[in-house]
Design an enzyme around this catalytic site. Structure first.
Site, PDB file in Angstrom:
ATOM      1  N   TYR A   1      10.922 -16.521  13.869  1.00  0.00           N
ATOM      2  CA  TYR A   1       9.854 -17.065  13.025  1.00  0.00           C
ATOM      3  C   TYR A   1      10.335 -18.267  12.188  1.00  0.00           C
ATOM      4  CZ  TYR A   1       6.749 -16.901   8.879  1.00  0.00           C
ATOM      5  OH  TYR A   1       5.934 -17.198   7.820  1.00  0.00           O
TER       6      TYR A   1
ATOM      7  N   TYR B   1      20.238  -4.094   3.864  1.00  0.00           N
ATOM      8  CA  TYR B   1      19.895  -5.460   4.274  1.00  0.00           C
ATOM      9  C   TYR B   1      20.397  -6.473   3.238  1.00  0.00           C
ATOM     10  CZ  TYR B   1      17.095  -9.677   4.628  1.00  0.00           C
ATOM     11  OH  TYR B   1      16.709 -10.983   4.670  1.00  0.00           O
TER      12      TYR B   1
ATOM     13  N   HIS C   1       5.439  -7.060   8.128  1.00  0.00           N
ATOM     14  CA  HIS C   1       5.217  -7.897   6.943  1.00  0.00           C
ATOM     15  C   HIS C   1       3.745  -7.923   6.539  1.00  0.00           C
ATOM     16  CE1 HIS C   1       9.151  -9.387   8.398  1.00  0.00           C
ATOM     17  NE2 HIS C   1       9.403  -9.259   7.114  1.00  0.00           N
TER      18      HIS C   1
ATOM     19  N   ARG D   1       5.066 -10.079  -5.322  1.00  0.00           N
ATOM     20  CA  ARG D   1       6.036 -10.870  -4.570  1.00  0.00           C
ATOM     21  C   ARG D   1       5.711 -12.357  -4.707  1.00  0.00           C
ATOM     22  NH1 ARG D   1       8.170  -6.862  -4.759  1.00  0.00           N
ATOM     23  NH2 ARG D   1       9.080  -5.485  -3.179  1.00  0.00           N
TER      24      ARG D   1
ATOM     25  N   ASP E   1      12.026  -1.031  -2.044  1.00  0.00           N
ATOM     26  CA  ASP E   1      11.148  -2.087  -2.583  1.00  0.00           C
ATOM     27  C   ASP E   1      11.214  -2.158  -4.109  1.00  0.00           C
ATOM     28  OD1 ASP E   1       9.947  -3.284  -0.401  1.00  0.00           O
ATOM     29  OD2 ASP E   1       8.284  -1.851  -0.322  1.00  0.00           O
TER      30      ASP E   1
HETATM   31  N1  UDP Z   1       3.651  -3.814   2.162  1.00  0.00           N
HETATM   32  C1  UDP Z   1       2.565  -2.936   2.125  1.00  0.00           C
HETATM   33  N2  UDP Z   1       1.999  -2.545   3.316  1.00  0.00           N
HETATM   34  C2  UDP Z   1       2.457  -2.988   4.519  1.00  0.00           C
HETATM   35  C3  UDP Z   1       3.558  -3.893   4.540  1.00  0.00           C
HETATM   36  C4  UDP Z   1       4.129  -4.282   3.336  1.00  0.00           C
HETATM   37  O1  UDP Z   1       2.130  -2.508   1.060  1.00  0.00           O
HETATM   38  O2  UDP Z   1       1.915  -2.583   5.552  1.00  0.00           O
HETATM   39  C5  UDP Z   1       4.260  -4.246   0.882  1.00  0.00           C
HETATM   40  C6  UDP Z   1       5.744  -3.931   0.763  1.00  0.00           C
HETATM   41  O3  UDP Z   1       5.949  -2.612   0.306  1.00  0.00           O
HETATM   42  C7  UDP Z   1       6.201  -4.989  -0.236  1.00  0.00           C
HETATM   43  C8  UDP Z   1       5.290  -6.185   0.069  1.00  0.00           C
HETATM   44  O4  UDP Z   1       4.180  -5.649   0.810  1.00  0.00           O
HETATM   45  O5  UDP Z   1       5.937  -4.560  -1.562  1.00  0.00           O
HETATM   46  C9  UDP Z   1       5.965  -7.251   0.905  1.00  0.00           C
HETATM   47  O6  UDP Z   1       6.551  -6.612   2.032  1.00  0.00           O
HETATM   48  P1  UDP Z   1       7.023  -7.405   3.298  1.00  0.00           P
HETATM   49  O7  UDP Z   1       7.533  -6.391   4.278  1.00  0.00           O
HETATM   50  O8  UDP Z   1       5.964  -8.329   3.739  1.00  0.00           O
HETATM   51  O9  UDP Z   1       8.216  -8.326   2.770  1.00  0.00           O
HETATM   52  P2  UDP Z   1       9.586  -7.949   1.996  1.00  0.00           P
HETATM   53  O10 UDP Z   1       9.227  -7.965   0.533  1.00  0.00           O
HETATM   54  O11 UDP Z   1      10.055  -6.624   2.476  1.00  0.00           O
HETATM   55  O12 UDP Z   1      10.481  -9.070   2.397  1.00  0.00           O
END
Ligand code: UDP
Length: 327
Positions: A11, A142, A188, A220, A283
């Site tokens: 990506y 990670y 995501h 975020r 998270d």
């Molecule tokens: N999230 C959510 N439902 C989903 C996928 C992600 O509520 O189906 C939330 C996740 O818990 C985090 C935010 O969206 O708080 C961003 O998550 P993502 O995986 O997009 O990116 P990350 O922050 O892990 O890089």
């Protein structure tokens, strides 16, 4: 410049490759196609399929291309949630793969390196927005694996003179008309929300609504992938002169999951139903970047500073490519 882009079929790597070529540079893409797509690789890039776990494959790559000016290292396992289940994929493989790459790079005299790092270094921030001075507390294997590679670079600078920039991405999002986000499985939030709008999922599950934030959902800082790509190019051009750097990379605006869904409803015209699920391990409640240092030192200016323009660009690509690169 001639740049080696690891993960250049993925990506962020594929979109950065396209931006590099548009800016007049040359790109060699090295990718094992684990999550990448051949169709995402820019047609003017040289594409080499290979794995960073395979030191000989890297040695052959550098032997065939002896005029590489710098490396942008995107290839990596990248999921917080998965890393809580399979820690060694991250703590071992992300480290070993980067070490293999750096070892061969230095043998061939390549001493410019841009690392895709992460906001997951900051699990317990004392100040928001988060600056580069914040204490490093990785939130998951990670984040820890990216910290390992940052430390590797620290020693490779002292011992071999490698100049590097660690770009700690907050939430990469958005697409371009030609290339977009297509993971399998998708985890995501923005592509998942748009899959609901496309009728491919019934609802979005919000992972926890009991966080200490105004609406209870995680906040975020979403940053457009093209703006990320530009930061890589600026950093690559600058590090030989200004020296090694670590930059936090986001827009400085925080949006909750509910705000993401609300904005996507407005952009797509779809009701996008939600349901509440349990929290996802690893998270943190709030992650917002201060990118003051990057703006000041490199003149970085995001073209997509707001969530709506980011989601609009993503919707444009997902609507045109509902099956991702499969079509
Ligand atoms: N999230 C959510 N439902 C989903 C996928 C992600 O509520 O189906 C939330 C996740 O818990 C985090 C935010 O969206 O708080 C961003 O998550 P993502 O995986 O997009 O990116 P990350 O922050 O892990 O890089």
């Amino acid at each position: 410049m001639k740049i080696l882009v690891t993960g250049g079929a993925g990506y962020i790597g594929s979109i950065t490759t396209a931006e590099l070529i548009a800016a007049g540079h040359q790109a060699i893409v090295f990718d094992n196609l684990y999550q990448g797509h051949p169709a995402a690789v820019h047609p003017e890039a040289v594409f080499v399929q290979g794995d960073l776990a395979d030191r000989n494959a890297i040695a052959q790559l550098f032997a065939e291309h002896n005029d590489i000016d710098g490396i942008m290292h995107f290839a990596s396992y990248t999921l917080v949630g998965e890393s809580m289940q399979k820690p060694l994929l991250y703590l071992r493989d992300n480290l070993v793969n980067a070490a293999n790459l750096l070892e061969v790079a230095v043998e061939h005299g390549v001493r410019r390196f841009i690392l895709s790092s992460t906001a997951n270094l900051f699990d317990a921030p004392e100040k928001m927005p988060i600056s580069e001075n914040e204490r490093i507390v990785p939130g998951s294997p990670y984040g820890e694996s990216k910290f390992f590679v940052e430390r590797l670079l620290h020693w490779f600078e002292r011992i071999y003179g490698v100049k590097y920039a660690c770009l700690r991405y907050f939430n990469a999002a958005g697409d371009t008309p030609g290339r977009g986000e297509d993971h399998d499985p998708e985890t995501h939030i923005i592509p998942i929300v748009l899959q609901v709008a496309l009728g491919q999922r019934e609802a979005v599950t919000i992972f926890g609504d009991d966080y200490p934030t105004p609406d209870g959902t995680c906040i975020r800082d979403y940053v457009h992938v093209v703006d990320l790509a530009q930061a890589h190019i600026l950093a690559m051009q600058a590090i030989s002169e200004i020296g090694s750097r670590k930059y936090n990379l986001g827009n400085g605006n925080g949006y909750s999951i509910r705000e993401v869904v609300e904005t996507a409803r407005m952009v797509t015209g779809h009701p996008i139903p939600t349901r509440i699920g349990p929290r996802r391990p690893g998270d943190p409640a709030i992650l917002i970047a201060s990118s003051e240092t990057l703006r000041r030192e490199l003149g970085w200016q995001p073209r997509y500073p707001d969530l709506e323009s980011i989601i609009r660009s993503a919707w444009q690509w997902h609507e045109a490519n509902p099956q991702g690169y499969q079509k």
